[in-house]
Design a protein around this motif. Structure first.
Motif, PDB file in Angstrom:
ATOM      1  N   SER A   1       0.815  -1.211   0.000  1.00  0.00           N
ATOM      2  CA  SER A   1       0.000   0.000   0.000  1.00  0.00           C
ATOM      3  C   SER A   1       0.847   1.258   0.000  1.00  0.00           C
ATOM      4  O   SER A   1       0.398   2.312  -0.447  1.00  0.00           O
TER       5      SER A   1
ATOM      6  N   THR B   1       1.559   2.792  -3.537  1.00  0.00           N
ATOM      7  CA  THR B   1       0.491   3.466  -4.268  1.00  0.00           C
ATOM      8  C   THR B   1       0.104   4.732  -3.532  1.00  0.00           C
ATOM      9  O   THR B   1      -0.996   4.846  -2.982  1.00  0.00           O
TER      10      THR B   1
ATOM     11  N   GLU C   1      -6.526   7.316 -14.138  1.00  0.00           N
ATOM     12  CA  GLU C   1      -5.988   7.772 -12.867  1.00  0.00           C
ATOM     13  C   GLU C   1      -4.993   8.916 -13.026  1.00  0.00           C
ATOM     14  O   GLU C   1      -4.723   9.616 -12.048  1.00  0.00           O
TER      15      GLU C   1
ATOM     16  N   ARG D   1       3.139   2.273  -9.191  1.00  0.00           N
ATOM     17  CA  ARG D   1       1.918   1.478  -9.359  1.00  0.00           C
ATOM     18  C   ARG D   1       2.140   0.297 -10.297  1.00  0.00           C
ATOM     19  O   ARG D   1       1.603  -0.793 -10.064  1.00  0.00           O
ATOM     20  N   ARG D   2       2.912   0.525 -11.347  1.00  0.00           N
ATOM     21  CA  ARG D   2       3.238  -0.608 -12.217  1.00  0.00           C
ATOM     22  C   ARG D   2       4.072  -1.645 -11.469  1.00  0.00           C
ATOM     23  O   ARG D   2       3.899  -2.856 -11.667  1.00  0.00           O
TER      24      ARG D   2
ATOM     25  N   GLN E   1       3.852  -2.281  -8.306  1.00  0.00           N
ATOM     26  CA  GLN E   1       2.941  -3.006  -7.434  1.00  0.00           C
ATOM     27  C   GLN E   1       2.156  -4.062  -8.209  1.00  0.00           C
ATOM     28  O   GLN E   1       2.060  -5.223  -7.786  1.00  0.00           O
ATOM     29  N   GLN E   2       1.598  -3.690  -9.349  1.00  0.00           N
ATOM     30  CA  GLN E   2       0.788  -4.626 -10.115  1.00  0.00           C
ATOM     31  C   GLN E   2       1.613  -5.803 -10.617  1.00  0.00           C
ATOM     32  O   GLN E   2       1.202  -6.962 -10.503  1.00  0.00           O
ATOM     33  N   ARG E   3       2.787  -5.511 -11.158  1.00  0.00           N
ATOM     34  CA  ARG E   3       3.604  -6.593 -11.701  1.00  0.00           C
ATOM     35  C   ARG E   3       4.161  -7.480 -10.594  1.00  0.00           C
ATOM     36  O   ARG E   3       4.300  -8.694 -10.770  1.00  0.00           O
ATOM     37  N   SER E   4       4.504  -6.883  -9.457  1.00  0.00           N
ATOM     38  CA  SER E   4       5.020  -7.700  -8.351  1.00  0.00           C
ATOM     39  C   SER E   4       3.936  -8.605  -7.790  1.00  0.00           C
ATOM     40  O   SER E   4       4.210  -9.765  -7.440  1.00  0.00           O
ATOM     41  N   LEU E   5       2.693  -8.112  -7.690  1.00  0.00           N
ATOM     42  CA  LEU E   5       1.609  -8.969  -7.214  1.00  0.00           C
ATOM     43  C   LEU E   5       1.338 -10.108  -8.199  1.00  0.00           C
ATOM     44  O   LEU E   5       1.056 -11.241  -7.792  1.00  0.00           O
ATOM     45  N   THR E   6       1.418  -9.808  -9.496  1.00  0.00           N
ATOM     46  CA  THR E   6       1.232 -10.865 -10.489  1.00  0.00           C
ATOM     47  C   THR E   6       2.328 -11.914 -10.391  1.00  0.00           C
ATOM     48  O   THR E   6       2.057 -13.129 -10.427  1.00  0.00           O
TER      49      THR E   6
END
Length: 725
Positions: free
Chosen positions: A25, A28, A86, A363-364, A366-371
Motif C-alpha cells: 500500500s 500506491t 488515474e 503502481r506498475r 505493485q501490479q507486476r510484483s503482485l502478479t
C-alpha cells in the motif's frame, strides 16, 4: 581472525513473506491529478516554446498515451497526451524511445497532421479540455484539431477534421456507455457538458462569495466544489492552508461553524488564486498540504514594497545609454533579429514528468510484483504437493519389510497351499517393487526440494524488493523540499528494472519442468545473458569492492564467473539470501572489511530483522556448482562462521551513500596513482549513486541460495538448510 563456533545457535529467522504484503500500500501513494490550475500552468510554459512549431512524429507508447514530436526554431520538443483514468495529463517530456509508431491511432495522427504546424493551444473557461490547432502555416485557417479531455475516467482524445467531424478517437463512446454524448468516427464533435456551479470571478464581492458558500450547511470542501467550477480536491486543500492536518479539518467542517478570521484567510487565498489564473504568473513550489502547487500566496507587505522598489530600479539598468549612437542600437536590434531565439526554460513540465513517472512506475511495480507473487506461489504450491506425493510413496517403502515378513510366514507353513504360495510370491514382488522405487523416487524428491527452495528464494527477492520500494516511498514525505530537484526517472525506475530481471530469472522456475526441449530452451534463452547481469557494487572505506547478487543468475555470475582466487564469499546461514563477494584478490582485507561484508550478507537476507545472524565465509575457489541444479546453487568446502549485525549494515549503506556525494580521497584506491582517477572507482561510484542514493539509501537485493555451517572435510550444497547438531 580467531575462529568462532562452527555451529552457532542461530536466532529465529524473520520471514518477510507476509510482512511485505503490508508494504504494497505504501507504493500506491495518492496521485495528485492534473487539475485546472496545473493545466493552465503547463500551457503557459508550452505556448512560448511550441507556437509555432512543425509537427514531425506521432507514436503511442502504451494503450492510453500518445507522444507527439514537434520542431521549432529552438529545437525538437515532445508532448505527452494521456487519457489514462488515474493520471490524465498533457505535458512536455524528454525525448522518448522510439516505440508504438505502428498503432492505429498513431498512424491516423501521423497521416492527418503530416506537413502541418501547431498554431494554437486553447483551453476555454474552467473545463479541462485542451484543443491543439494545426494549420498549413501560421495565419492560415485551422485544418486539423486534436481535442484532449482530461476528466478522470471519462478522459478521451479526438482527432477532428476541418469541419469538426471526428476522424479518430482514443475511445469510441457508444450509446450504452453514455446516452448524453455518444461520439464515434464520423460524428460531429460536441464538447462535454459544463460542470456544476458558477465560474469563479475576481470581481465577486466578499459578502456574495461567502453567502454562496454558506447557502447549504455542508462541509466546506463540498461547498467549494458544488458552488464553483474548477475546484479540485488538491486546490481545496491549498486554499484551506499550508498545514495538511489543519487544512483537512477545515474542509471537513460545516460552513456554518467557520469563524470570521477563517473566512477572511480563505477569501484572501481565493483572490490570490484567481489573480494568478488571470495573470498567468504561475510558480512551482513544493506542496505542504498537497504534493505540489503551481501558484503562490500573496507576499507580505514589506516584501512586496521591496519588490516594487527593485522593479523600479531594474529598467534603469536595461535601458540603453542616451549618448549611445543610434546606428549601434540599430545594429544590435538587427543582430537580435537574426539570432535564433533562446530555448524556453521549463520548470513545471519537468517536475510533473518526474512526478508522474515516479508514481506511475510505483503502481506498475505493485501490479507486476503482485502478479509475479501469485505465479510463484502457485508454482510453489504445485511443487510442494508433488513433493508430498513422492514422499508418501517413499514412506511406503518402509512397509516392504512387513510385506516380506508376511510372505516368509506363508512359505514357512508346514503344508502351504497353492493359493498361499501365490500370495507369498505376490507379496515378494510388491516388496521388491517398493525397494526398487527408492532409486527413482529419491532424485525426484531432491529435484522438488531444490525447486521449492528456489521458488521460496524468488519470493524472498520479491519481498525485499517491495520493502525497498516502500522505504523509498516514505522518504519523500520526510523532505518535501527535495521533490523539485529530483530528476526524472528516479524512484521506482531502477526497481522496475530489477523486477524485470527477476521476472526473466523466474521464467525457468515458472516454466513446466517436464515440458519439451523447445520450451525449456526458450525459457533459458529468455533469461538475461551474462553480459546484461548488473549486480549491486559497493566500495568500502578501504577501497575494496563488494558485490551483492540480485537474483539467481547474478549469484552465479559473481560467485562463479567473476570471482578470482583470493576473493571471499559470504552467505547467511540457514535462510535465503544474497551471495556477497568481497574482492580481496585486489588487496588484502582487514577485520573491518570482513565484518562489513558479513553484515551486508545478513542485511540482504530473510534474516534481516534479526539482531544477530550467522554468516558463512568461504574462499571463492572452494565453491563448486552443483550439476543439474538451478543457477546460483553452489557447494563449498571448509569455511568459517561469523556473527553479523544487519542494522550495522544499514548504517554502513547510509555512510556509503553520503560519501558518494563527496569526492573520494586520492589515497583510497590502492591501484590509482596520485592525481589520477580510478576507473573502477568511478564505475562503482556511479552504480552506488544510482542504486543506493536515489533509492533512499537502503538497497535490498536478496538472493535465494542458502548456505550451511561448513563441516570439516565435507562439501554441502548451499541450497537447503544446514543439518542442526
Amino acid at each position: 581472525m580467531p575462529p568462532e563456533s562452527p555451529v552457532p545457535e542461530s536466532p529465529e529467522t524473520v520471514s518477510l513473506g507476509t510482512a511485505s504484503l503490508g508494504t504494497v500500500s505504501l507504493l500506491t501513494a495518492s496521485l495528485q491529478a492534473m487539475d485546472l490550475t496545473t493545466l493552465r500552468a503547463v500551457l503557459a510554459e508550452l505556448r512560448p516554446l511550441l507556437l509555432p512549431s512543425r509537427f514531425e512524429k506521432a507514436q503511442q507508447s502504451d494503450g492510453q498515451t500518445l507522444q507527439l514530436g514537434f520542431r521549432s526554431l529552438a529545437g525538437r520538443h515532445w508532448l505527452e497526451l494521456s487519457w489514462q483514468a488515474e493520471a490524465p495529463r498533457l505535458l512536455a517530456i524528454a525525448p522518448p524511445p522510439r516505440t508504438g509508431d505502428g498503432s492505429t491511432l498513431a498512424q491516423q495522427v501521423q497521416h492527418g497532421l503530416s506537413g502541418l504546424a501547431l498554431v494554437g493551444l486553447h483551453q476555454e473557461g474552467m473545463e479541462r479540455v485542451v484543443e491543439l490547432q494545426f494549420a498549413t502555416r501560421p495565419g492560415d485557417p485551422v485544418s486539423r484539431r486534436l481535442v484532449l479531455e482530461l476528466m478522470g475516467r471519462h478522459s478521451n482524445l479526438f482527432v477532428l477534421d476541418r469541419q469538426g467531424r471526428v476522424t479518430g478517437a482514443a475511445r469510441q463512446v457508444r450509446e450504452q456507455q453514455s446516452r448524453l454524448r455518444p461520439i464515434g468516427s464520423g460524428d460531429a464533435y460536441l464538447p462535454p457538458p459544463p460542470a456544476r456551479g458558477q465560474s469563479p470571478r475576481a470581481t465577486e464581492a466578499y459578502a456574495d462569495w461567502r453567502r454562496r458558500l454558506g447557502l447549504v450547511p455542508v462541509a466546506l470542501g463540498r461547498a467549494l466544489r458544488e458552488a464553483y467550477q474548477g475546484i479540485s480536491p488538491a486546490l481545496a486543500l491549498q486554499l484551506a492552508g499550508d498545514q495538511p492536518q489543519r487544512a483537512a479539518e477545515l474542509l471537513a467542517r460545516p460552513v456554518d461553524q467557520l469563524a470570521e478570521l477563517e473566512w477572511q484567510q480563505l477569501h484572501r487565498r481565493w483572490q490570490r488564486w484567481l489573480e494568478v489564473l488571470a495573470s498567468g504568473a504561475f510558480e512551482l513550489s513544493p506542496g505542504l498540504a498537497t504534493a505540489y502547487r503551481c501558484w503562490q500566496e500573496a507576499p507580505e507587505p514589506a516584501a512586496e514594497a521591496a519588490h516594487q522598489d527593485l522593479a523600479a530600479i531594474q529598467p534603469l539598468a536595461t535601458t540603453p545609454q542616451r549618448n549611445q549612437p543610434e546606428t549601434s542600437q540599430l545594429q544590435a536590434s538587427q543582430a537580435q533579429l537574426h539570432q535564433p531565439p533562446l530555448p524556453q526554460r521549463l520548470e513545471i513540465n519537468p517536475f510533473l514528468e518526474a512526478y508522474y513517472l515516479r508514481l506511475l512506475d510505483g503502481r506498475r511495480l505493485q501490479q507486476r510484483s503482485l502478479t509475479l507473487r501469485l505465479r510463484l506461489q502457485q508454482a510453489l504450491a504445485k511443487e510442494q504437493a508433488q513433493c508430498r506425493q513422492q514422499q508418501e510413496r517413499l514412506d511406503q517403502v518402509e512397509g516392504s519389510g512387513a510385506l516380506q515378513g508376511q510372505a516368509d510366514g506363508l512359505l514357512c507353513l508346514a503344508d502351504p497351499s497353492r493359493e498361499q504360495v501365490a500370495e507369498a510370491q505376490a507379496l515378494y514382488r510388491r516388496a521388491r517393487k517398493l525397494r526398487r522405487s527408492v532409486a527413482a523416487i529419491t532424485p525426484r524428491i531432491e529435484a522438488h526440494q531444490q525447486r521449492i527452495e528456489q521458488l521460496e528464494a524468488s519470493l524472498t527477492y520479491l519481498d525485499q524488493l517491495l520493502l525497498q520500494a516502500a522505504e523509498g516511498a516514505q522518504a519523500p514525505s520526510q523532505a518535501r523540499s527535495q521533490a523539485l530537484n529530483q530528476a526524472p526517472g528516479l524512484g521506482s525506475g531502477p526497481l522496475l528494472a530489477q523486477l524485470e530481471e527477476l521476472e526473466l530469472d523466474s521464467q525457468s522456475l515458472l516454466a513446466p519442468r517436464l515440458g519439451n526441449r523447445r520450451q525449456r530452451r526458450s525459457a533459458s534463452a529468455a533469461s538475461p545473458a551474462s553480459g546484461q547481469v548488473q549486480p549491486l557494487e559497493l566500495e568500502l572505506a578501504s577501497g575494496l569492492r563488494v558485490q551483492v547478487g540480485r537474483n539467481h543468475r547474478q549469484n552465479a555470475w559473481i560467485s562463479l564467473q567473476q570471482a578470482r582466487r583470493g576473493d571471499l564469499w559470504f552467505h547467511a546461514q540457514e535462510c535465503p539470501g544474497s551471495h556477497v563477494v568481497l574482492k580481496t584478490s585486489v588487496a588484502p582485507g582487514g577485520e573491518g572489511d570482513l565484518q562489513a561484508a558479513a553484515d551486508l550478507a545478513a542485511h540482504f537476507s530473510r534474516a534481516r530483522g534479526n539482531r544477530r545472524v550467522p554468516v558463512v565465509m568461504v574462499a571463492t575457489d572452494q565453491l563448486q556448482r552443483i550439476a543439474g541444479a538451478g543457477p546460483g546453487t553452489v557447494r563449498h568446502r571448509g569455511g568459517e562462521v561469523l556473527w553479523a549485525d544487519p542494522q550495522r549494515a544499514a548504517s554502513l549503506l547510509i555512510e556509503l551513500a553520503d560519501r558518494a556525494d563527496r569526492p573520494f580521497p586520492s589515497e583510497c584506491p590502492a591501484q590509482a596513482a596520485p592525481g589520477q582517477a580510478n576507473p573502477m572507482q568511478a564505475k562503482t561510484l556511479q552504480a552506488k549513486t544510482l542504486q543506493a542514493k536515489t533509492l533512499q539509501v537502503n538497497p535490498i537485493h536478496v538472493n535465494p541460495m542458502q548456505t550451511a555451517a561448513p563441516p570439516k572435510g565435507e562439501g554441502l550444497p548451499s541450497l537447503g538448510p544446514a543439518p542442526k547438531p
